[in-house]
Write a protein that holds these residues in place. Structure first.
Motif, PDB file in Angstrom:
ATOM      1  N   GLN A   3       4.401  -1.136   3.068  1.00 40.44           N
ATOM      2  CA  GLN A   3       3.876   0.194   2.805  1.00 40.44           C
ATOM      3  C   GLN A   3       5.017   1.179   2.594  1.00 40.44           C
ATOM      4  O   GLN A   3       6.152   0.940   3.010  1.00 40.44           O
ATOM      5  CB  GLN A   3       2.991   0.664   3.956  1.00 40.44           C
ATOM      6  CG  GLN A   3       3.695   0.761   5.299  1.00 40.44           C
ATOM      7  CD  GLN A   3       2.736   1.109   6.413  1.00 40.44           C
ATOM      8  OE1 GLN A   3       1.605   1.514   6.165  1.00 40.44           O
ATOM      9  NE2 GLN A   3       3.176   0.976   7.656  1.00 40.44           N
ATOM     10  N   LEU A  40       2.724  -7.637   4.729  1.00 39.72           N
ATOM     11  CA  LEU A  40       2.182  -6.308   4.502  1.00 39.72           C
ATOM     12  C   LEU A  40       3.308  -5.301   4.348  1.00 39.72           C
ATOM     13  O   LEU A  40       4.212  -5.228   5.181  1.00 39.72           O
ATOM     14  CB  LEU A  40       1.275  -5.900   5.671  1.00 39.72           C
ATOM     15  CG  LEU A  40       0.116  -6.859   5.984  1.00 39.72           C
ATOM     16  CD1 LEU A  40      -0.661  -6.365   7.189  1.00 39.72           C
ATOM     17  CD2 LEU A  40      -0.800  -7.016   4.775  1.00 39.72           C
ATOM     18  N   SER A  74      -3.058   2.946   6.984  1.00 38.85           N
ATOM     19  CA  SER A  74      -3.430   2.326   8.253  1.00 38.85           C
ATOM     20  C   SER A  74      -4.762   1.589   8.115  1.00 38.85           C
ATOM     21  O   SER A  74      -4.929   0.481   8.639  1.00 38.85           O
ATOM     22  CB  SER A  74      -3.530   3.384   9.348  1.00 38.85           C
ATOM     23  OG  SER A  74      -2.271   3.977   9.593  1.00 38.85           O
ATOM     24  N   GLU A 114      -5.095  -7.146   8.103  1.00 38.50           N
ATOM     25  CA  GLU A 114      -4.852  -7.874   9.348  1.00 38.50           C
ATOM     26  C   GLU A 114      -6.123  -8.575   9.825  1.00 38.50           C
ATOM     27  O   GLU A 114      -6.085  -9.726  10.296  1.00 38.50           O
ATOM     28  CB  GLU A 114      -4.318  -6.919  10.408  1.00 38.50           C
ATOM     29  CG  GLU A 114      -2.881  -6.470  10.136  1.00 38.50           C
ATOM     30  CD  GLU A 114      -2.442  -5.357  11.059  1.00 38.50           C
ATOM     31  OE1 GLU A 114      -3.320  -4.789  11.770  1.00 38.50           O
ATOM     32  OE2 GLU A 114      -1.235  -5.051  11.077  1.00 38.50           O
ATOM     33  N   HIS A 131      -4.180  -1.593   6.018  1.00 37.96           N
ATOM     34  CA  HIS A 131      -3.481  -2.615   6.796  1.00 37.96           C
ATOM     35  C   HIS A 131      -4.408  -3.230   7.840  1.00 37.96           C
ATOM     36  O   HIS A 131      -4.331  -4.426   8.113  1.00 37.96           O
ATOM     37  CB  HIS A 131      -2.231  -2.022   7.446  1.00 37.96           C
ATOM     38  CG  HIS A 131      -1.044  -2.071   6.544  1.00 37.96           C
ATOM     39  ND1 HIS A 131       0.231  -2.310   6.996  1.00 37.96           N
ATOM     40  CD2 HIS A 131      -0.933  -1.943   5.209  1.00 37.96           C
ATOM     41  CE1 HIS A 131       1.073  -2.304   5.982  1.00 37.96           C
ATOM     42  NE2 HIS A 131       0.384  -2.076   4.882  1.00 37.96           N
ATOM     43  N   THR A 185       0.831  -1.195   0.000  1.00 38.88           N
ATOM     44  CA  THR A 185       0.000   0.000   0.000  1.00 38.88           C
ATOM     45  C   THR A 185       0.869   1.250   0.000  1.00 38.88           C
ATOM     46  O   THR A 185       1.953   1.272   0.582  1.00 38.88           O
ATOM     47  CB  THR A 185      -0.929   0.055   1.230  1.00 38.88           C
ATOM     48  OG1 THR A 185      -0.138   0.029   2.421  1.00 38.88           O
ATOM     49  CG2 THR A 185      -1.882  -1.113   1.239  1.00 38.88           C
TER      50      THR A 185
END
Length: 315
Positions: free
Chosen positions: A216, A214, A198, A205, A201, A190
């Motif tokens: 970023q 993950l 956020s 999650e 994610h 991302t």
């Protein structure tokens, strides 16, 4: 630094321009990996970082997209004002803080607004390698969204999914539908505003994705210089200085004639990374991994502080 020329400037939306850059000597530009960015000198003393969104296989030019952000510290606004087609500028060689894990069986690329830029380069690379991926582009409305024509004509156009808050195009991003079952081993990337990342994610999650799958990249970060004063000692020169509350280590060092090279000044790019010989840093950057921060042997001088009364730096 590389001397480059703005070959083409295209205004794609009211606040986003796309620049094609070539080397002034006509030579191919340095190779880069998907996810990489370059430093762009906007004027002496003002440098900002922009992700490369061109195909990594084409080194005849670099492409960057720049959002004019009124909340920025002035870099993007000045770039929009000063960077005309044909202008000669200086850029850095590519650096990659946001690499693809090519061992992943599938890659899910999610760009929010201007955060789509590194995802385009990733999509070009994954398509060329024949690797499974999906590219999700999230934006407020179609009228303010850049790169739509380019993506519609890309060789991977069938992998592109558009999500507009306005309700145009496909529905808003839905983790249950748009993220594969995590047991399949996909990795999620991302880029975009911090709140957007956020949120994405959190969705991943909740879907069951492990932290190591993950990834970023931050475009900006809030700098927090709150906290008490502390002492910094420079091991090589023996100089010491007290860093006051509200003051960065970089600013304090400048007072005693020690100039530290900086670029983003937000703890994102890694330019001012320094070794710590003694003391415990108070890490406030987005560059070091959690494991690197736990080692407490490096610090980003532009934004981080100290938990201990004193830091001894390798300077």
């Amino acid at each position: 630094m590389i001397e480059a020329k703005i070959l083409k400037r295209e205004t794609q939306t009211r606040d986003i321009i796309v620049l094609d850059l070539v080397a002034t000597n006509g030579a191919p530009l340095p190779a880069f990996e998907a996810g990489a960015h370059i430093d762009v000198e906007i004027e002496p003393g003002l440098t900002r970082q922009y992700s490369l969104c061109s195909d990594p296989a084409d080194l005849g030019h670099y492409r960057i997209g720049v959002l004019k952000d009124p909340k920025s510290r002035g870099g993007s606004v000045k770039l929009h004002e000063l960077f005309a087609e044909g202008k000669t500028i200086r850029i850095g060689t590519p650096r990659n803080l946001f690499p693809l894990d090519e061992s992943a069986p599938e890659s899910i690329l999610i760009g929010g607004g201007i955060g789509i830029t590194p995802m385009i380069a990733m999509a070009h690379h994954l398509h060329a390698k024949g690797k499974p991926f999906a590219l999700h582009y999230c934006a407020r409305e179609k009228a303010t969204t850049a790169f739509l024509v380019e993506l519609a004509n890309a060789p991977f156009a069938d992998k592109v999914h558009l999500h507009f808050d306005s309700g145009e195009g496909t529905a808003c991003f839905d983790a249950a539908c748009d993220l594969p079952d995590p047991s399949m081993g996909a990795h999620v990337y991302t880029c975009g505003p911090e709140g957007f990342m956020s949120y994405m994610h959190g969705l991943a999650e909740a879907r069951g994705y492990a932290p190591e799958t993950l990834h970023q990249e931050f475009f900006s970060a809030e700098v927090d210089n709150t906290g008490g004063s502390f002492e910094v000692e420079l091991a090589q020169s023996g100089k010491t200085i007290t860093v006051q509350e509200g003051q960065s280590i970089v600013a304090a060092l400048a007072e005693i004639g020690v100039k530290v090279e900086v670029s983003c000044e937000q703890g994102i790019c890694g330019t001012c990374l320094c070794d710590v010989l003694e003391g415990e840093p108070d890490h406030r950057d987005s560059f070091l991994t959690d494991e690197e921060k736990a080692d407490n042997d490096q610090i980003m001088l532009c934004c981080s502080r100290a938990k201990s009364p004193k830091l001894v730096l390798d300077l």
